[in-house]
Design a protein around this motif. Structure first.
Motif: not given
Length: 161
Positions: A53-56, A61-65, A101-109
Motif C-alpha cells: 500500500l505504501v507505494p500505491l 493517482d493511487g495506481s501503479m503498473a 500493455d495488453a499483458r499488463g495490469l494496473i494495481v490501484e489502491i
C-alpha cells in the motif's frame, strides 16, 4: 576457528568482520519482527500489505503498473500475485487491465486501502522513529544510506536480487 577442508581457500571473516555481519543480521531480523508485531497489534494490516500500500498511496493517482510494483517491492511474481488476490478480497486494492500493455495490469489502491494505510501509518512511523531513527545521528544515517547504495548494486550485479 577451524575451516572445512573443502573451503580452505575461503577468506574467513575476522572476529571484527564476523561481529559486524552478525550484528547487521540481528538488527535486520529484529526490525522486521518488530514491524510485523507492531502492525498486527495496531492496525488491520500485515507488514506485506503495508509494503504494497505504501507505494500505491504515494503515487500521483493511487495506481501503479504491476510490473513497477513488483520491481519496487523486489518480490517474486507469485508472491505479489497471491498478496494482491488477498488484498482484493479484503477490498484494499483492485487490478485492471493496462491500457498500454495488453499483458499488463494496473494495481490501484481503493478507498478502503487508503483508509487502512492512513490509519496504520502514524503508529508505524512512531515505532520506526522510537526504535530506530531517533537513536541514529545524521552521520549514522549517512553511513547507512551509503552502505546500501554500495552493497545493493553489487548484489544486483551478482544476480542475487
Amino acid at each position: 576457528m577451524q575451516t572445512p577442508s573443502s573451503a580452505n581457500s575461503v577468506p574467513w571473516l575476522s572476529e571484527h568482520e564476523n561481529a559486524a555481519w552478525r550484528s547487521f543480521l540481528a538488527l535486520s531480523r529484529s526490525m522486521e519482527r518488530a514491524i510485523d508485531r507492531q502492525l498486527q497489534r495496531d492496525s488491520e494490516l500485515s507488514s506485506s500489505e503495508y509494503h504494497v500500500l505504501v507505494p500505491l498511496s504515494e503515487s500521483k493517482d493511487g495506481s501503479m503498473a504491476s510490473r513497477e510494483l513488483l520491481r519496487h517491492l523486489d518480490w517474486e511474481r507469485s508472491r505479489l500475485s497471491h498478496m494482491l488476490s488477498r488484498m482484493e478480497k479484503r477490498g484494499m486494492v483492485c487490478r485492471k487491465p493496462s491500457p498500454h500493455d495488453a499483458r499488463g495490469l494496473i494495481v490501484e489502491i481503493t478507498d478502503h486501502g487508503r483508509q487502512a494505510i492512513n490509519a496504520a501509518a502514524p503508529a508505524h512511523l512512531a515505532m520506526v522513529r522510537e526504535a530506530f531513527v531517533d537513536h541514529l545521528s545524521a552521520d549514522d544515517m549517512h553511513v547507512l544510506v551509503a552502505m546500501a547504495d554500495d552493497v545493493i548494486p553489487r548484489l544486483e550485479k551478482m544476480n542475487l536480487l
